[in-house]
Design a protein around this motif. Structure first.
Motif, PDB file in Angstrom:
ATOM      1  N   ALA A  73      36.343  38.391  34.268  1.00 25.35           N
ATOM      2  CA  ALA A  73      34.927  38.671  34.518  1.00 25.35           C
ATOM      3  C   ALA A  73      34.314  37.640  35.469  1.00 25.35           C
ATOM      4  N   LEU A  74      34.829  36.412  35.449  1.00 30.66           N
ATOM      5  CA  LEU A  74      34.263  35.349  36.277  1.00 30.66           C
ATOM      6  C   LEU A  74      34.761  35.381  37.720  1.00 30.66           C
ATOM      7  N   LYS A  75      35.973  35.879  37.935  1.00 29.15           N
ATOM      8  CA  LYS A  75      36.578  35.837  39.269  1.00 29.15           C
ATOM      9  C   LYS A  75      35.709  36.504  40.339  1.00 29.15           C
ATOM     10  N   PRO A  76      35.211  37.733  40.125  1.00 28.72           N
ATOM     11  CA  PRO A  76      34.373  38.340  41.170  1.00 28.72           C
ATOM     12  C   PRO A  76      33.050  37.606  41.371  1.00 28.72           C
ATOM     13  N   LYS A  77      32.502  37.049  40.311  1.00 25.45           N
ATOM     14  CA  LYS A  77      31.252  36.291  40.444  1.00 25.45           C
ATOM     15  C   LYS A  77      31.479  35.022  41.254  1.00 25.45           C
ATOM     16  N   CYS A  78      32.577  34.329  40.988  1.00 20.83           N
ATOM     17  CA  CYS A  78      32.894  33.117  41.741  1.00 20.83           C
ATOM     18  C   CYS A  78      33.122  33.460  43.213  1.00 20.83           C
ATOM     19  N   SER A  79      33.790  34.564  43.471  1.00 19.08           N
ATOM     20  CA  SER A  79      34.020  34.998  44.852  1.00 19.08           C
ATOM     21  C   SER A  79      32.697  35.249  45.572  1.00 19.08           C
ATOM     22  N   LYS A  80      31.739  35.856  44.882  1.00 18.68           N
ATOM     23  CA  LYS A  80      30.426  36.113  45.485  1.00 18.68           C
ATOM     24  C   LYS A  80      29.690  34.805  45.774  1.00 18.68           C
ATOM     25  N   LEU A  81      29.813  33.837  44.874  1.00 18.49           N
ATOM     26  CA  LEU A  81      29.189  32.536  45.120  1.00 18.49           C
ATOM     27  C   LEU A  81      29.793  31.882  46.361  1.00 18.49           C
ATOM     28  N   LEU A  82      31.109  31.970  46.482  1.00 14.46           N
ATOM     29  CA  LEU A  82      31.802  31.394  47.644  1.00 14.46           C
ATOM     30  C   LEU A  82      31.393  32.121  48.928  1.00 14.46           C
ATOM     31  N   GLN A  83      31.293  33.462  48.870  1.00 18.73           N
ATOM     32  CA  GLN A  83      30.883  34.232  50.037  1.00 18.73           C
ATOM     33  C   GLN A  83      29.458  33.894  50.465  1.00 18.73           C
TER      34      GLN A  83
END
Length: 91
Positions: A73-83
């Protein structure tokens, strides 16, 4: 040990074995407070107050846990933060 005590112990042990991960947000010299706050509200579903508090913690302490949960669940959220240009990682 009674049956109810054993069942309670089993439940507590099961809860402890769930792998909780965290998204940690790191301070940088690039992003504005407004950008960080808006991104936390959008990506991590923070309230405005919560996002502002996290941004201040990151600014003064260098890092802050902004979301906890299962890795998937955290992986896509972390990716969005990085983007969005923020510095974050899952631990």
């Amino acid at each position: 040990m009674g049956t109810k005590e054993k069942e309670l112990e089993d439940v507590l042990l099961e809860e402890e074995t769930i792998n909780e991960h965290e998204i940690v947000l790191f301070n940088d010299d690039v992003n504005t407070f407004d950008h960080v706050i808006e991104t936390l509200i959008h990506v991590c579903e923070h309230t405005p107050e919560q996002a502002e508090q996290c941004s201040l913690i990151v600014h003064y302490k260098g890092k802050c846990t902004v979301k906890t949960g299962e890795y998937a669940a955290l992986k896509p959220k972390c990716s969005k933060l990085l983007q969005a240009g923020l510095s974050a990682e899952i631990v």
